[in-house]
Design a protein around this motif. Structure first.
Motif, PDB file in Angstrom:
ATOM      1  N   MET A   1      77.308  23.847  52.801  1.00  0.00           N
ATOM      2  CA  MET A   1      76.770  24.274  54.086  1.00  0.00           C
ATOM      3  C   MET A   1      77.593  25.353  54.775  1.00  0.00           C
ATOM      4  SD  MET A   1      73.855  22.932  54.490  1.00  0.00           S
ATOM      5  CE  MET A   1      73.614  23.400  56.190  1.00  0.00           C
ATOM      6  N   ASN A   2      78.841  25.533  54.361  1.00  0.00           N
ATOM      7  CA  ASN A   2      79.591  26.701  54.815  1.00  0.00           C
ATOM      8  C   ASN A   2      80.721  26.998  53.827  1.00  0.00           C
ATOM      9  OD1 ASN A   2      81.670  24.916  55.454  1.00  0.00           O
ATOM     10  ND2 ASN A   2      82.030  25.756  57.488  1.00  0.00           N
ATOM     11  N   ASP A   3      81.349  28.150  53.998  1.00  0.00           N
ATOM     12  CA  ASP A   3      82.380  28.580  53.061  1.00  0.00           C
ATOM     13  C   ASP A   3      83.594  27.668  53.076  1.00  0.00           C
ATOM     14  OD1 ASP A   3      80.843  30.767  52.377  1.00  0.00           O
ATOM     15  OD2 ASP A   3      81.898  32.160  53.691  1.00  0.00           O
ATOM     16  N   ARG A   4      83.918  27.119  54.223  1.00  0.00           N
ATOM     17  CA  ARG A   4      85.130  26.298  54.295  1.00  0.00           C
ATOM     18  C   ARG A   4      84.977  25.012  53.484  1.00  0.00           C
ATOM     19  NH1 ARG A   4      88.752  28.200  57.629  1.00  0.00           N
ATOM     20  NH2 ARG A   4      89.723  26.225  58.238  1.00  0.00           N
ATOM     21  N   LEU A   5      83.788  24.443  53.457  1.00  0.00           N
ATOM     22  CA  LEU A   5      83.537  23.323  52.546  1.00  0.00           C
ATOM     23  C   LEU A   5      83.676  23.776  51.095  1.00  0.00           C
ATOM     24  CD1 LEU A   5      80.424  21.663  54.228  1.00  0.00           C
ATOM     25  CD2 LEU A   5      82.703  20.652  54.020  1.00  0.00           C
ATOM     26  N   ALA A   6      83.191  24.980  50.816  1.00  0.00           N
ATOM     27  CA  ALA A   6      83.283  25.510  49.454  1.00  0.00           C
ATOM     28  C   ALA A   6      84.738  25.729  49.032  1.00  0.00           C
ATOM     29  CB  ALA A   6      82.504  26.818  49.344  1.00  0.00           C
ATOM     30  N   PHE A   7      85.599  26.130  49.982  1.00  0.00           N
ATOM     31  CA  PHE A   7      87.012  26.304  49.638  1.00  0.00           C
ATOM     32  C   PHE A   7      87.586  24.996  49.098  1.00  0.00           C
ATOM     33  CE2 PHE A   7      87.474  29.623  53.300  1.00  0.00           C
ATOM     34  CZ  PHE A   7      86.706  30.516  52.563  1.00  0.00           C
TER      35      PHE A   7
END
Length: 340
Positions: free
Chosen positions: A256-262
């Motif tokens: 749902m956002n890049d920080r979760l993806a990190f």
């Protein structure tokens, strides 16, 4: 000791012309019927004396100050949405306007003071902006100057510029399906079953709707949905660790956002799962760190600069009240691999 301000009369006197003639030349009036030599003398005198027009006096005559106010919560002091102010500043400068930037920290008292400061200076328009898209509650102050909400909404001021989150959600799913994924897709960060329709903001609700509608249209289901209330790297890391321990781990993740993806990247690395060979990931926002991951993260960008620019354009050239949605572009990098 400060020297006396140079006036238009000083410029006219040095150029050997009348004040009205010097004014017409400096204001770029066409068809002045004055010679090129007169124009040259006025501009030379203005440069030599260091003449600057009295903007306040001009504003009293024209009812325009060529000044906007940009009032935000924390847009100017955090990196996450700085593109909003950059886009607005660029558009204002291109239109020959100056922009006052006023930061409130979301404090109602400071908001009242900021609005008062802007109105006292008779700005030609106010842009109210928020770092995270949300409904913004403003003090009950009479505001007659044009207002545009940026990354925010308000019932009193119907002009709003927002990201097209619904289209962004659809685009994220198509990134994976265009790569051949038809199964094994996990949703990281949101679960209707757990959150029961409670969304962080109206725009997040649209993002989720775009994702779900597109999956439904294509006849696809998520292999798993993980509700994560805080969209931060550690939550993404912990959730992805659990996903990868399943008997049938996902082949692709919509974060749902890049920080979760990190966080998902870190969990995959520790588990020996290769991105994108074993696990493809697409997310949202285009955080400035997304390009520095290895492999680079494919993400659906928040178009902050375009949004800021459009907000200023709407003050300069108003359109019918309503929401203006700015498309969210896909930033293609290397975290999604076509299915063999």
């Amino acid at each position: 000791m400060l020297s006396k301000r140079v006036t238009l009369a000083d410029v006219a006197r040095k150029a050997g012309l009348s004040v009205s003639a010097a004014s017409m030349i400096l204001n770029g009036r066409p068809d002045t019927r004055l010679s090129q030599d007169a124009h040259d003398r006025v501009h030379a005198a203005a440069a030599e004396l260091g003449y600057r027009p009295n903007v306040a006096a001009r504003g009293l005559k024209t009812d325009k100050t060529h000044t906007f106010a940009f009032v935000s919560d924390v847009v100017a002091t955090t990196r996450f949405a700085s593109g909003l102010i950059k886009g607005a500043l660029t558009a204002a400068e291109a239109a020959g306007h100056v922009m006052m930037v006023l930061e409130t920290g979301g404090d109602p008292k400071r908001e009242t003071e900021a609005i008062g400061a802007a109105l006292d200076r008779q700005v030609d328009g106010i842009v109210f902006a928020t770092m995270r898209a949300r409904e913004l509650f403003l003090p009950e102050i009479r505001i007659e100057t044009p207002v545009v909400m940026l990354n925010a909404t308000n019932a009193r001021f119907p002009h709003a510029v927002l990201p097209d989150e619904y289209g962004g959600g659809r685009a994220a799913v198509h990134v994976l399906t265009d790569a051949g994924f038809r199964e094994g897709i996990a949703l990281l960060g949101q679960s209707d079953a757990k959150e029961k329709g409670l969304f962080r903001s109206a725009t997040v609700a649209q993002r989720v709707a775009g994702i779900r509608d597109t999956m439904a249209e294509l006849g696809l289901d998520f292999v798993s949905e993980t509700s994560v209330w805080l969209w931060e790297p550690d939550e993404g890391y912990q959730a992805t660790k659990r996903l990868l321990r399943q008997k049938n781990p996902p082949k692709a993740i919509v974060a749902m956002n890049d920080r979760l993806a990190f966080g998902a990247y870190q969990a995959a690395s520790e588990a020996g799962v290769r991105i994108p060979e074993d696990l493809s990931i697409v997310s949202f926002d285009n955080d400035e760190l997304a390009a520095y991951l290895r492999p680079g993260l494919t993400t659906v960008a928040l178009p902050h600069e375009a949004m800021g620019s459009r907000a200023v354009e709407l003050i300069l050239q108003p359109e019918p009240a309503g929401e203006t949605l700015i498309p969210m572009p896909v930033i293609t990098r290397d975290s999604v691999r076509p299915v063999d």
